[in-house]
Design an enzyme around this catalytic site. Structure first.
Site, PDB file in Angstrom:
ATOM      1  N   GLU A 106       4.618  -5.539  -0.215  1.00 29.38           N
ATOM      2  CA  GLU A 106       3.842  -6.734  -0.511  1.00 29.38           C
ATOM      3  C   GLU A 106       2.712  -6.415  -1.471  1.00 29.38           C
ATOM      4  O   GLU A 106       2.175  -5.310  -1.460  1.00 29.38           O
ATOM      5  CB  GLU A 106       3.259  -7.313   0.789  1.00 29.38           C
ATOM      6  CG  GLU A 106       4.331  -7.594   1.821  1.00 29.38           C
ATOM      7  CD  GLU A 106       3.826  -8.216   3.121  1.00 29.38           C
ATOM      8  OE1 GLU A 106       4.651  -8.443   4.008  1.00 29.38           O
ATOM      9  OE2 GLU A 106       2.617  -8.467   3.247  1.00 29.38           O
ATOM     10  N   CYS A 119      -4.122  -6.339  -4.990  1.00 30.61           N
ATOM     11  CA  CYS A 119      -3.998  -5.285  -3.991  1.00 30.61           C
ATOM     12  C   CYS A 119      -2.526  -4.871  -3.978  1.00 30.61           C
ATOM     13  O   CYS A 119      -1.653  -5.703  -3.729  1.00 30.61           O
ATOM     14  CB  CYS A 119      -4.434  -5.857  -2.637  1.00 30.61           C
ATOM     15  SG  CYS A 119      -4.261  -4.733  -1.255  1.00 30.61           S
ATOM     16  N   CYS A 126       4.364   3.115   5.900  1.00 32.12           N
ATOM     17  CA  CYS A 126       3.296   4.111   5.833  1.00 32.12           C
ATOM     18  C   CYS A 126       3.501   5.097   6.961  1.00 32.12           C
ATOM     19  O   CYS A 126       3.903   4.714   8.057  1.00 32.12           O
ATOM     20  CB  CYS A 126       1.924   3.437   5.969  1.00 32.12           C
ATOM     21  SG  CYS A 126       0.531   4.582   5.777  1.00 32.12           S
ATOM     22  N   CYS A 130      -1.920   4.653  11.817  1.00 29.30           N
ATOM     23  CA  CYS A 130      -3.189   4.146  12.361  1.00 29.30           C
ATOM     24  C   CYS A 130      -2.857   2.980  13.298  1.00 29.30           C
ATOM     25  O   CYS A 130      -2.158   2.040  12.908  1.00 29.30           O
ATOM     26  CB  CYS A 130      -4.114   3.696  11.230  1.00 29.30           C
ATOM     27  SG  CYS A 130      -4.480   5.017  10.055  1.00 29.30           S
ATOM     28  N   CYS A 133      -3.297  -0.907  12.372  1.00 29.90           N
ATOM     29  CA  CYS A 133      -2.776  -1.384  11.083  1.00 29.90           C
ATOM     30  C   CYS A 133      -1.306  -1.764  11.215  1.00 29.90           C
ATOM     31  O   CYS A 133      -0.503  -0.978  11.726  1.00 29.90           O
ATOM     32  CB  CYS A 133      -2.946  -0.290  10.034  1.00 29.90           C
ATOM     33  SG  CYS A 133      -2.180  -0.673   8.445  1.00 29.90           S
ATOM     34  N   ASN A 314      -8.682  -7.367  11.458  1.00 29.18           N
ATOM     35  CA  ASN A 314      -7.660  -8.410  11.478  1.00 29.18           C
ATOM     36  C   ASN A 314      -6.663  -8.016  12.540  1.00 29.18           C
ATOM     37  O   ASN A 314      -5.882  -7.091  12.330  1.00 29.18           O
ATOM     38  CB  ASN A 314      -6.958  -8.481  10.117  1.00 29.18           C
ATOM     39  CG  ASN A 314      -7.858  -9.070   9.064  1.00 29.18           C
ATOM     40  OD1 ASN A 314      -8.370 -10.171   9.224  1.00 29.18           O
ATOM     41  ND2 ASN A 314      -8.063  -8.335   7.986  1.00 29.18           N
ATOM     42  N   CYS A 357      -6.378  -7.390   5.053  1.00 34.66           N
ATOM     43  CA  CYS A 357      -6.355  -5.939   5.246  1.00 34.66           C
ATOM     44  C   CYS A 357      -5.597  -5.593   6.513  1.00 34.66           C
ATOM     45  O   CYS A 357      -5.919  -6.088   7.593  1.00 34.66           O
ATOM     46  CB  CYS A 357      -7.759  -5.380   5.387  1.00 34.66           C
ATOM     47  SG  CYS A 357      -8.784  -5.637   3.964  1.00 34.66           S
TER      48      CYS A 357
HETATM   49  N1  SAH Z   1      -3.658   4.005   3.474  1.00 36.14           N
HETATM   50  C1  SAH Z   1      -4.837   3.569   2.760  1.00 36.14           C
HETATM   51  C2  SAH Z   1      -4.745   2.107   2.331  1.00 36.14           C
HETATM   52  C3  SAH Z   1      -4.647   1.218   3.532  1.00 36.14           C
HETATM   53  S1  SAH Z   1      -5.164  -0.448   3.538  1.00 36.14           S
HETATM   54  C4  SAH Z   1      -6.043   3.756   3.625  1.00 36.14           C
HETATM   55  O1  SAH Z   1      -5.887   3.918   4.834  1.00 36.14           O
HETATM   56  O2  SAH Z   1      -7.141   3.772   3.103  1.00 36.14           O
HETATM   57  C5  SAH Z   1      -6.812  -0.566   3.153  1.00 36.14           C
HETATM   58  C6  SAH Z   1      -7.797  -0.639   4.310  1.00 36.14           C
HETATM   59  O3  SAH Z   1      -7.479  -1.620   5.307  1.00 36.14           O
HETATM   60  C7  SAH Z   1      -7.918   0.674   5.038  1.00 36.14           C
HETATM   61  O4  SAH Z   1      -9.269   1.002   5.151  1.00 36.14           O
HETATM   62  C8  SAH Z   1      -7.324   0.362   6.368  1.00 36.14           C
HETATM   63  O5  SAH Z   1      -7.777   1.227   7.380  1.00 36.14           O
HETATM   64  C9  SAH Z   1      -7.780  -1.064   6.570  1.00 36.14           C
HETATM   65  N2  SAH Z   1      -7.063  -1.745   7.657  1.00 36.14           N
HETATM   66  C10 SAH Z   1      -5.841  -1.456   8.126  1.00 36.14           C
HETATM   67  N3  SAH Z   1      -5.513  -2.282   9.145  1.00 36.14           N
HETATM   68  C11 SAH Z   1      -6.551  -3.120   9.294  1.00 36.14           C
HETATM   69  C12 SAH Z   1      -6.797  -4.219  10.171  1.00 36.14           C
HETATM   70  N4  SAH Z   1      -5.884  -4.600  11.067  1.00 36.14           N
HETATM   71  N5  SAH Z   1      -7.979  -4.870  10.071  1.00 36.14           N
HETATM   72  C13 SAH Z   1      -8.878  -4.492   9.149  1.00 36.14           C
HETATM   73  N6  SAH Z   1      -8.703  -3.471   8.283  1.00 36.14           N
HETATM   74  C14 SAH Z   1      -7.549  -2.780   8.355  1.00 36.14           C
END
Ligand code: SAH
Length: 368
Positions: A106, A119, A126, A130, A133, A314, A357
């Site tokens: 996406e 973005c 991935c 985490c 996420c 989120n 995010c």
């Molecule tokens: N792998 C990269 C890019 C990920 S997305 C990274 O981890 O930095 C970008 C951001 O969104 C990251 O900081 C990630 O931790 C955050 N993120 C992921 N899931 C989220 C959620 N459910 N709510 C808010 N931020 C989130």
């Protein structure tokens, strides 16, 4: 859930070669292979990066016989739109792309008062696992190629230019690697994409390096490699906790590279580029939003060339976690600012269309 640092062996081969995979010299060589003079390489590049088209039918300054083979040789279709969704009064637009092998990724276009940002994804899925996420839940399908990453931006720039975001600036100026995937786990393709996006026309799209942000969980050796690239891109580090005990659970790769090591690498990046490093902090109710954690974070960051982005969590489907109470969020921000740490709260763009995010999860939801 285990961390996957390397992509699994591709099941169905690599994405086809595309003009955007190639640097300027390689492009001339590829054109020569087709029996064409080298100036044609620049001409094709101008069509793709300047006019934002990969359709030979649009390239009317090329001889007909040359156009015929171009799609298969240099412009194979890499991204097919599988779904498009808009929200925030049209200011946010998400596209689900189907890749050549059926994998789904996406990208999200966002219009702000003075700028337009995309973005982009750097991997299908991935491997970083985490737990908060959505992308992390599905695991890693595969790395994306340079051209698959670049084409998200070119297609996005085209859509923005065509007015998909409604009124406002139509020129796409900013790219954030905050979509699906861990960019630094797909290092070569991502750096190739950054170069292609920022090389001046006709070699590339000609965006400012300062308008590109690469976000990482904190793969220390890759951050160090990035310092040697001498790029001016912004580095964002997803910290989410100031202490190893909690960060080990929120960002599992922390068991390999600790908070102190990640921040050391970040400060070296800041020093060598003279650019502020962004610290991303997804604020999760009762998990990482306590005042003592804000103090601990403030102490780690004070006096450094940095900016904190607080991201209200989120919630992903089925998650027991939720965003912090607004009062707690304000307190968290106030404490950081009291340490002199520049801090803002990220807006929650795209929530209704699962484009915010951490909500990107095309693979999981579409069964692809
Ligand atoms: N792998 C990269 C890019 C990920 S997305 C990274 O981890 O930095 C970008 C951001 O969104 C990251 O900081 C990630 O931790 C955050 N993120 C992921 N899931 C989220 C959620 N459910 N709510 C808010 N931020 C989130």
């Amino acid at each position: 859930m285990t961390i996957q640092l390397e992509a699994p062996t591709p099941r169905r081969g690599r994405p086809p070669r595309h003009l955007a995979d190639l640097g300027a010299d390689e492009r001339r060589a590829a054109v020569a292979e087709l029996g064409l003079p080298s100036y044609r390489a620049d001409q094709l590049s101008r069509h793709y990066f300047g006019r934002l088209t990969a359709d030979p039918q649009d390239m009317t300054d090329l001889p007909g016989e040359m156009r015929a083979g171009l799609t298969s040789s240099l412009f194979p279709p890499l991204l097919t739109s599988a779904r498009e969704l808009s929200c925030d009064d049209g200011a946010t637009h998400k596209t689900v792309w189907r890749l050549f092998d059926g994998a789904l990724v996406e990208s999200v276009l966002m219009r702000y008062p003075g700028r337009t940002t995309i973005c982009v994804s750097s991997q299908a899925g991935c491997g970083m696992a985490c737990p908060f996420c959505a992308t992390g839940q599905a695991g890693l399908t595969r790395n994306m190629s340079t051209a698959e990453i670049v084409d998200q931006v070119v297609r996005g720039a085209r859509a923005a230019g065509d007015g998909v975001l409604g009124d406002g600036p139509r020129r796409l100026g900013n790219v954030v690697f905050m979509g699906m995937g861990e960019p630094l786990a797909n290092y070569n393709a991502v750096i190739g994409a950054v170069r292609r996006l920022t090389d001046p026309m006709p070699a590339g799209l000609g965006l400012s390096q300062r308008h590109v942000t690469v976000s990482t969980v904190g793969l220390v050796p890759a951050i160090e490699r990035m310092i040697d690239e001498k790029l001016q891109v912004t580095l964002a580090v997803s910290l989410h906790a100031p202490d190893d005990e909690l960060r080990d659970t929120l960002v599992p790769i922390n068991t390999r590279w600790k908070v102190a090591e990640v921040l050391d690498a970040a400060w070296r990046y800041a020093e060598s580029t003279a650019r502020r490093v962004s610290i991303e902090y997804a604020l999760i109710r009762d998990i990482n939003d306590q005042a003592d954690r804000a103090h601990a974070l403030g102490k780690l960051l004070q006096g450094r060339l940095t900016h904190v982005n607080v991201i209200p969590l989120n919630p992903t489907p089925g998650s027991v976690w939720t965003a912090s109470d607004p009062k707690i969020e304000r307190q968290f921000v106030r404490i950081l600012r009291d340490y002199g740490v520049s801090t803002t709260v990220r807006d929650t763009r795209g929530r209704e269309i699962d484009a915010a995010c951490g909500q990107l999860a095309a693979v999981a939801r579409s069964g692809g």
